[in-house]
Design a protein around this motif. Structure first.
Motif, short mmCIF file in Angstrom:
data_model
loop_
_atom_site.label_atom_id
_atom_site.label_comp_id
_atom_site.label_asym_id
_atom_site.label_seq_id
_atom_site.Cartn_x
_atom_site.Cartn_y
_atom_site.Cartn_z
N VAL A 104 -15.14 10.32 -16.65
CA VAL A 104 -14.92 10.22 -18.09
C VAL A 104 -15.63 9.03 -18.73
CG1 VAL A 104 -13.14 9.87 -19.85
CG2 VAL A 104 -12.74 11.47 -17.98
N THR A 105 -15.61 7.88 -18.07
CA THR A 105 -16.19 6.69 -18.68
C THR A 105 -17.69 6.56 -18.42
OG1 THR A 105 -15.60 5.31 -16.76
CG2 THR A 105 -13.99 5.46 -18.55
N GLY A 106 -18.24 7.40 -17.57
CA GLY A 106 -19.67 7.34 -17.30
C GLY A 106 -20.27 8.71 -17.10
N PRO A 107 -20.07 9.62 -18.06
CA PRO A 107 -20.52 11.00 -17.87
C PRO A 107 -22.04 11.14 -17.98
CG PRO A 107 -19.63 10.72 -20.07
CD PRO A 107 -19.42 9.42 -19.35
N SER A 108 -22.64 11.83 -17.01
CA SER A 108 -24.09 12.04 -17.07
C SER A 108 -24.46 13.51 -16.90
CB SER A 108 -24.79 11.21 -15.98
OG SER A 108 -24.24 11.46 -14.71
N ILE A 154 -24.23 28.01 -16.51
CA ILE A 154 -23.16 27.20 -15.94
C ILE A 154 -22.32 26.64 -17.08
CG2 ILE A 154 -22.61 25.13 -14.59
CD1 ILE A 154 -25.32 25.54 -13.16
N LYS A 155 -21.01 26.78 -17.00
CA LYS A 155 -20.12 26.28 -18.04
C LYS A 155 -19.79 24.81 -17.76
CE LYS A 155 -18.10 30.79 -19.09
NZ LYS A 155 -16.85 31.60 -19.17
N VAL A 156 -19.86 23.98 -18.81
CA VAL A 156 -19.70 22.53 -18.65
C VAL A 156 -18.75 21.98 -19.70
CG1 VAL A 156 -20.89 20.29 -18.73
CG2 VAL A 156 -22.01 22.26 -17.67
N VAL A 157 -17.85 21.11 -19.26
CA VAL A 157 -17.01 20.35 -20.19
C VAL A 157 -17.13 18.88 -19.82
CG1 VAL A 157 -14.66 19.87 -20.92
CG2 VAL A 157 -15.39 22.22 -20.64
N SER A 158 -17.41 18.04 -20.82
CA SER A 158 -17.61 16.62 -20.59
C SER A 158 -17.21 15.84 -21.84
CB SER A 158 -19.08 16.33 -20.27
OG SER A 158 -19.35 14.95 -20.20
N VAL A 159 -16.69 14.63 -21.64
CA VAL A 159 -16.34 13.77 -22.77
C VAL A 159 -17.55 13.50 -23.65
CG1 VAL A 159 -15.70 11.40 -23.36
CG2 VAL A 159 -14.32 12.68 -21.74
N ASN A 160 -18.73 13.39 -23.06
CA ASN A 160 -19.92 13.08 -23.86
C ASN A 160 -20.25 14.18 -24.86
OD1 ASN A 160 -20.69 10.49 -23.13
ND2 ASN A 160 -22.80 11.08 -22.73
#
Length: 284
Positions: free
Chosen positions: A77-81, A108-114
Motif C-alpha cells: 500500500v505505501t509503495g505500490p509499483s 489482468i485485473k488490478v487494484v492498487s492504492v495508486n
C-alpha cells in the motif's frame, strides 16, 4: 471509569480479557457478491529492493498467457509499483456492484492504492490498522468477477499486512523472492518460517538479479555474488526455485508500462508448475 467502547480493531486494542478477541480468532474476509476467486497466491520478500513486484507482474503475465483469468491485489500500500509496470494510469471506478478493477493490456485485473490517488507520487503515510482496512476493502468491496489466480503483491517484511493477508484471506501458497546475498537469504527464512507458523505453504523461491549476461560474449557475471537460490530452497524445503537475470530490457519495459511483453524464456516454469499444483490440489 467508563467501559471502553469496542472498535473491533483487535490489532491495536489494549483491553485485556476481551471475549470477542479471545473467542473469534482469525476469520476470512467475505468477498463481493460478484466475486469468485478460486486461488490466492502471495508474493513476499523479507526485505525491500529485491524485485518482488516485478516477480508478481511476471507470474501474473505468464498465467494470463496460459489462458487463466488472473488478478493482482497490490497490498504494498505505501509503495505500490504494479500500475507503473503495466502502464495503467486511469483511476479506479465504481458501479452498483462495487469497485471496478483496472485492466492491463492483456486483461489482468488490478487494484492498487495508486489508482485512487490524484497523482501517483503522492505519499501514502498510513498506520497499520488503516493499511489493513484497505486490504479488506480490496478483497471484499471490489467486483473481481471470475478469477482463477489472484496474486497478492505484499510489502516487504513480516508486519501488519503480512498477518492481515495470511490470517484473513484464503491464501493457497506463497512465492518468496530473494537476491544472491547471504543477508537476503537469512531474511527469506524469516518470511518462510512465519508462513509455516500460519500454516501457509511456500510453493517457490525466485532468486532475482542472479547474474548479468554480457550481450557481446555471452558470459554470465555474478554481480552480487554466486547464486544461492537452490541452496536456500533446499534449506527451507521449498519445492521449486527459479533465477532471473539483471536485464536492462526488462527494466526498460517496466518503465514503459509494458512488462507483459517481456519474454522470461521459461525461467519461471518451475514456479508456475507449483502455482498450478495448488489449484489442482484444491480441486481434488
Amino acid at each position: 471509569m467508563a467501559e471502553e467502547e469496542c472498535t473491533h480493531e483487535c490489532g491495536s486494542c489494549g483491553v485485556a480479557g476481551c471475549g470477542d478477541r479471545e473467542d473469534a480468532g482469525p476469520s476470512t474476509f467475505p468477498t463481493n457478491v460478484n466475486t469468485n476467486i478460486k486461488h490466492v497466491i502471495g508474493v513476499v520478500s523479507g526485505k525491500g529492493g529485491v524485485g518482488k513486484s516485478l516477480v508478481t507482474s511476471l507470474l501474473a503475465s505468464q498465467m494470463q498467457k496460459k489462458g487463466f483469468k488472473v488478478g493482482i491485489l497490490d497490498a504494498d500500500v505505501t509503495g505500490p509499483s504494479i500500475p507503473k509496470t503495466f502502464g495503467i494510469t486511469n483511476p479506479l471506478t465504481a458501479d452498483k456492484d462495487g469497485i471496478v478493477p483496472a485492466q492491463t493490456a492483456s486483461g489482468i485485473k488490478v487494484v492498487s492504492v495508486n489508482l485512487m490517488l490524484p497523482k501517483d507520487d503522492i505519499p501514502v503515510a498510513w498506520r497499520g490498522p488503516v493499511v489493513s482496512g484497505i486490504i479488506k476493502q480490496f478483497w471484499g468491496e471490489v467486483s473481481w468477477g471470475e478469477i482463477d489466480y489472484l496474486f497478492v503483491d505484499m510489502p516487504p517484511g513480516t508486519s501488519d499486512v503480512f498477518l492481515t493477508v495470511f490470517q484473513s484471506l484464503p491464501v493457497d501458497g506463497i512465492v518468496t523472492v530473494s537476491a544472491p546475498q547471504e543477508l537476503v537469504a537469512m531474511i527469506v527464512g524469516k518470511a518462510v518460517n512465519l508462513a509455516h507458523d500460519l500454516n501457509v505453504p511456500v510453493v517457490g523461491l525466485v532468486e532475482n538479479m542472479a547474474y548479468f549476461k554480457c550481450d557481446e560474449c555471452g558470459k554470465e557475471h555474478f554481480i552480487f555474488g554466486e547464486p544461492q537460490g537452490e541452496a536456500v530452497a533446499k534449506r527451507y524445503e521449498i519445492p521449486s526455485f527459479a533465477t532471473l537475470p539483471i536485464d536492462p530490457s526488462f527494466a526498460r519495459l517496466c518503465d514503459e508500462g509494458k512488462v507483459e511483453e517481456y519474454d522470461v524464456a521459461g525461467a519461471l516454469d518451475p514456479i508456475i508448475e507449483q502455482v498450478e499444483a495448488c489449484g489442482k490440489a484444491d480441486a481434488e
